[in-house]
Design a protein around this motif. Sequence first.
Motif, short mmCIF file in Angstrom:
data_model
loop_
_atom_site.label_atom_id
_atom_site.label_comp_id
_atom_site.label_asym_id
_atom_site.label_seq_id
_atom_site.Cartn_x
_atom_site.Cartn_y
_atom_site.Cartn_z
N PRO A 226 0.91 -1.33 0.02
CA PRO A 226 0.22 0.04 0.02
C PRO A 226 0.72 1.37 -0.02
N ILE A 227 2.11 0.97 0.34
CA ILE A 227 2.92 2.54 0.45
C ILE A 227 3.13 2.86 -0.62
N CYS A 228 3.11 2.15 -1.82
CA CYS A 228 3.50 2.94 -3.21
C CYS A 228 2.14 3.82 -3.64
N MET A 229 1.23 4.11 -2.94
CA MET A 229 0.53 5.28 -3.06
C MET A 229 0.70 6.31 -2.08
N ALA A 230 1.70 6.19 -1.49
CA ALA A 230 2.16 7.28 -0.64
C ALA A 230 3.30 8.05 -1.10
N ILE A 231 3.89 7.43 -2.28
CA ILE A 231 4.94 8.16 -3.01
C ILE A 231 4.38 9.26 -3.75
N SER A 232 5.29 10.29 -4.02
CA SER A 232 4.63 11.59 -4.79
C SER A 232 4.49 11.25 -6.12
N GLU A 233 3.88 11.82 -6.72
CA GLU A 233 3.69 12.03 -8.11
C GLU A 233 5.13 12.03 -9.01
N LYS A 234 5.76 13.09 -8.43
CA LYS A 234 7.00 13.46 -9.10
C LYS A 234 8.04 12.29 -8.96
N LYS A 235 7.92 11.76 -7.91
CA LYS A 235 8.84 10.66 -7.71
C LYS A 235 8.56 9.48 -8.77
N ILE A 236 7.35 9.10 -8.48
CA ILE A 236 6.80 8.05 -9.41
C ILE A 236 7.14 8.07 -10.63
N ARG A 237 7.10 9.40 -11.31
CA ARG A 237 7.49 9.44 -12.77
C ARG A 237 8.89 9.50 -12.95
N LYS A 238 9.54 10.02 -12.06
CA LYS A 238 11.00 9.96 -12.06
C LYS A 238 11.68 8.64 -12.03
N VAL A 239 11.29 7.93 -10.98
CA VAL A 239 11.92 6.53 -11.09
C VAL A 239 11.41 5.39 -12.11
N MET A 240 10.28 5.54 -12.29
CA MET A 240 9.74 4.75 -13.24
C MET A 240 10.33 5.20 -14.66
N CYS A 241 10.46 6.41 -14.94
CA CYS A 241 11.30 6.73 -16.32
C CYS A 241 12.58 6.09 -16.26
N TYR A 242 13.34 6.10 -15.07
CA TYR A 242 14.67 5.51 -15.21
C TYR A 242 14.43 4.04 -15.30
N PHE A 243 13.66 3.66 -14.63
CA PHE A 243 13.69 2.10 -14.67
C PHE A 243 13.42 1.66 -16.02
N VAL A 244 12.23 2.37 -16.67
CA VAL A 244 11.84 1.87 -18.03
C VAL A 244 12.97 2.23 -19.24
N ASN A 245 13.47 3.55 -19.09
CA ASN A 245 13.98 3.96 -20.23
C ASN A 245 15.74 3.81 -19.97
N LYS A 246 16.29 4.03 -18.78
CA LYS A 246 17.68 3.69 -18.52
C LYS A 246 17.90 2.15 -18.42
N MET A 247 17.16 1.41 -17.61
CA MET A 247 17.64 0.26 -17.37
C MET A 247 16.80 -1.00 -18.02
#
Length: 343
Positions: A226-247
Amino acid sequence: MWAIRSSSSFIAGKKVRIETVEKPDSVLCLFQNYNFDKTHISKLITKFPSLLLAKPDKTLKPKFEFFRDLGFSSPNLANILSSSPYILKRSLKKHIMPSIDFLRSLLRTNENIIFALRRSPRLLQLAFQKRLVSNVSTLQKHGVPESGILKLIMTQPIALIVNPNRFSENIMVINEMGFNPVKSTFIQAVYIMSQLSKLTWEAKLKAYRSEGWSENEILYAFKIQPICMAISEKKIRKVMCYFVNKMGWKPSVISRNPNILSLSFEKRIHPRCSVMKILMSEGLIDKDLNPAYVLKLTEKDFLKKFVIKNQKKITKIHRVYRNMIEDAGLDNWPKDMCEIQKL
């Protein structure tokens, strides 16, 4: 006496008239006797200036002694009272003692009461106690065990003092999602949803959708973490972009391991993924390696399994990781190969 002149001038602006400094001095002396420091005293007087006109032996000391007998240490008592000075406005016999008795009926022990009040002094307010009773009753009706309710009151009491109507709506939604009321994730979901407005909730759903998660993947991620919904929108986009596009990891892979989104990007994700990227480019590890496995390892195990193991094949790998760790402000790990080999 410390700060009496500055305090007097301040409360004069608050229309609290001081005819002599004798009473304020005795109040300040009482605070100091209970080990309140200057910061605590200043906060109390700023929030509750008329406190300087109180009768210390008659109205203040009995309350201090009551809390001390309950088991509060001087630092805990100072922190709670300075952050919530309204407590000192309340009658000891008519409000404070009944409130503690009420909390004891739920929390059982003085230790638990102290722990909960350190988290949220507002539990001593009658208005919030009425909400607490209503919301606890709602949890009981939906099959949440006493252990789960106790844990929620002690660790996240703020979740139980929200508006009862809103609380009931949240519980209904959580049930519809398929959460099991006897599991800890149910309690975590209750806390997360109590802290998010509908607007914020929808904004976070939109953020996950925009990063490639399906509705089922979002639901699955929330149910297991459930903690995944406590993460800020900014961080969601930043980390997901890194995982998908960089990794090169698929969004579905991350949705099955949502706990890695809450890790520090600078201190954990970026340094370790940089090492992984080097190893992948050299064909030394599988590109399909579970990212959660890599990112959740202890620092010692990560060094052993990925840095030390490949040091001879890629001489720069230790230097790259060390520099990134130091840039992130971490210095409690081995600085050279002699130290690393001792792990």
